[in-house]
Scaffold this motif. Structure first.
Motif, PDB file in Angstrom:
ATOM      1  N   ARG A  33       0.834  -1.187   0.000  1.00 42.19           N
ATOM      2  CA  ARG A  33       0.000   0.000   0.000  1.00 42.19           C
ATOM      3  C   ARG A  33       0.871   1.240   0.000  1.00 42.19           C
ATOM      4  O   ARG A  33       2.038   1.199   0.407  1.00 42.19           O
ATOM      5  N   CYS A  48       8.091   0.950   5.201  1.00 44.61           N
ATOM      6  CA  CYS A  48       7.965   0.075   6.364  1.00 44.61           C
ATOM      7  C   CYS A  48       7.708  -1.363   5.933  1.00 44.61           C
ATOM      8  O   CYS A  48       7.226  -1.617   4.825  1.00 44.61           O
ATOM      9  N   GLY A  73       3.376  -3.387   7.262  1.00 43.13           N
ATOM     10  CA  GLY A  73       2.444  -2.729   8.166  1.00 43.13           C
ATOM     11  C   GLY A  73       2.941  -2.572   9.588  1.00 43.13           C
ATOM     12  O   GLY A  73       2.217  -2.056  10.452  1.00 43.13           O
ATOM     13  N   ASP A 117       4.292   0.441   2.422  1.00 39.20           N
ATOM     14  CA  ASP A 117       4.487  -0.836   3.114  1.00 39.20           C
ATOM     15  C   ASP A 117       4.827  -1.907   2.090  1.00 39.20           C
ATOM     16  O   ASP A 117       4.164  -2.017   1.050  1.00 39.20           O
ATOM     17  N   THR A 151      -1.721   3.566   9.457  1.00 36.10           N
ATOM     18  CA  THR A 151      -2.099   2.685  10.566  1.00 36.10           C
ATOM     19  C   THR A 151      -2.307   3.565  11.791  1.00 36.10           C
ATOM     20  O   THR A 151      -1.334   3.936  12.453  1.00 36.10           O
ATOM     21  N   GLN A 159      -0.330   3.524  15.130  1.00 37.97           N
ATOM     22  CA  GLN A 159       1.107   3.797  15.149  1.00 37.97           C
ATOM     23  C   GLN A 159       1.338   5.305  15.139  1.00 37.97           C
ATOM     24  O   GLN A 159       0.573   6.051  14.538  1.00 37.97           O
ATOM     25  N   LEU A 164       9.063   5.289  14.390  1.00 35.84           N
ATOM     26  CA  LEU A 164       7.659   4.910  14.428  1.00 35.84           C
ATOM     27  C   LEU A 164       7.438   3.969  15.607  1.00 35.84           C
ATOM     28  O   LEU A 164       8.229   3.037  15.819  1.00 35.84           O
TER      29      LEU A 164
END
Lengths: 273, 177
Positions: A41, A54, A57, A92, B108, B111, B154
């Motif tokens: 994504r 990242c 996720g 991600d 997300t 996070q 993060l």
């Protein structure tokens, strides 16, 4: 598909066929020397956030490539913020990816697909398409050679076969300068195409039309980005027509009928009559 | 985390301060088992020997030594402020030489990005460590080398490290590796 540079047999990765785009998604794979990683994504983050890649996720920042990705996004040094109108993104990916810049071509393609709402989630289903890519992208959207192509093609053989057995179309994209490397693997894979410029696979990608006045602020809505691309595409068409008229004027009317005769096929590619 | 050794000056200072504390009788326990250079190495970025941080928390003399050593290496500092336990976590911490910003991820929501923003951008490619000195906790967090004067990590939103980082009653000390 014959392994030719895409200039001669161009296939757009973003189709103009709306009915096809409704259901099927296009997933993007970053080919690596250790294997491969699906792009899962792309998210437009708060402008105060640094762009980051990242893992799956999680909070694990792939720092080695994240620093390069920040440069790739940033205006001035990169192309993503310039071309897609936002200054901070999070990507991600399903697995760790290498250092170096060979992730740039698949990442740019993923951004273009994301902007069109066509990027898959890294879990392709029957009927979807996968772009398996490697290549470095410069400020003019030319695609440059990268290292390890033969190794990357070797790692692709088994997973690509498995995807095709599931009814998923897979197209492999490498820099034209790398064509011929891993020829044996490419022959086994089939559908390995060389890319010289992003415009070979993305009709609207044309860095000569970008202008500071068209750069969108980081707080702009996605709809402004879409109209910005549409304006660029219109300017590209007008430029092409102007060039054609100029050429016709130099060579005469009969030459114009040939230069003008460019059709778009069902996949948005160019083919001569 | 690669093993890093403190520079000789820091080790010498650590030894000197340790001796001063012992002579002044301010060291409540015999810190002989906790070598001053182990503490100095920890501040320089090395992995701490087992139990070091717990001992520093428990021993006032060692704690003071730790803070004194931090002042020799710190690039920026945010002092402790009064806070009630019911106070919500802050969205930003500021101190002398930096500020620390917190933003929720749109990808997300569970996070949160913590971003160190330096007043004087670091021109080298050296990482940062943030030492967090709480009421009842000590923490050291690695941050990557700053990019355009900003260094980001993060965290899960429910992470205890993040919670301590956001509390204004914890002290923050930035050290460049």
């Amino acid at each position: 598909m014959n392994a030719q540079a895409l200039e001669a047999n161009s296939t757009s990765v973003i189709t103009t066929d709306e009915s096809e785009s409704q259901a099927a998604k296009t997933h993007v794979v970053i080919a690596t020397t250790e294997g491969y990683a699906f792009i899962q994504r792309i998210t437009e983050e708060d402008p105060g956030v640094q762009s980051v890649i990242c893992l799956d996720g999680t909070v694990q920042d792939l720092r080695q490539v994240s620093s390069g990705y920040r440069d790739f996004v940033r205006r001035g040094s990169g192309v993503i913020a310039r071309d897609f109108g936002h200054s901070a993104f999070r990507i991600d990916v399903s697995k760790p990816i290498d250092q170096g810049n060979s992730w740039q071509l698949p990442v740019y393609l993923a951004h273009a697909l994301h902007q069109q709402g066509k990027l898959g989630d890294g879990k392709p289903q029957r009927g979807d398409r996968v772009l398996w890519a490697t290549g470095e992208v410069d400020i003019d959207l030319s695609v440059r050679r990268v290292a390890g192509v033969a190794q990357k093609l070797a790692h692709a053989i088994a997973p690509v076969r498995e995807l095709r057995e599931q009814g998923i179309e897979v197209q492999l994209l490498v820099p034209t300068e790398n064509m011929g490397e891993g020829a044996g693997h490419a022959e086994v894979l089939g559908s390995v195409s060389g890319v010289t410029r992003l415009a070979d696979v993305l009709p609207q990608a044309n860095p000569t039309l970008s202008s500071n006045e068209e750069c969108i602020s980081s707080n702009s809505s996605p709809t402004l980005s879409v109209s910005w691309l549409q304006r660029r595409w219109i300017w590209a068409a007008l430029t092409a027509v102007a060039l054609a008229i100029g050429v016709a004027g130099y060579f005469g009317y009969e030459r114009l009928s040939n230069v003008d005769a460019v059709d778009l096929d069902d996949f948005g590619g160019r083919s001569a009559r | 985390m690669t093993n890093k050794s403190a520079d000789p000056a820091t080790i010498a200072l650590a030894s000197y301060l340790q001796c001063q504390a012992a002579l002044a009788g301010t060291a409540r326990t015999a810190p002989a088992q906790v070598l001053p250079w182990a503490l100095a190495s920890y501040i320089a970025g090395a992995e701490p020997p087992a139990g070091l941080v717990d001992r520093v928390r428990a021993d006032l003399g060692l704690y003071r030594l730790y803070r004194d050593l931090l002042t020799t290496r710190s690039q920026a500092w945010s002092f402790r402020q009064a806070a009630a336990s019911s106070d919500p976590p802050s969205d930003e911490r500021s101190g002398k030489g930096f500020r620390l910003e917190f933003r929720r991820s749109r990808a997300t929501p569970g996070q949160i990005y913590a971003t160190v923003v330096l007043d004087s951008p670091n021109t080298t490619e050296r990482g940062l460590q943030v030492h967090v000195l709480g009421e009842d906790a000590l923490l050291r967090l690695d941050f990557p080398a700053p990019f355009d004067g900003r260094s980001q990590r993060l965290f899960p939103a429910n992470s205890p490290e993040l919670s301590l980082l956001r509390r204004i009653d914890s002290e923050l000390v930035l050290v460049t590796l």
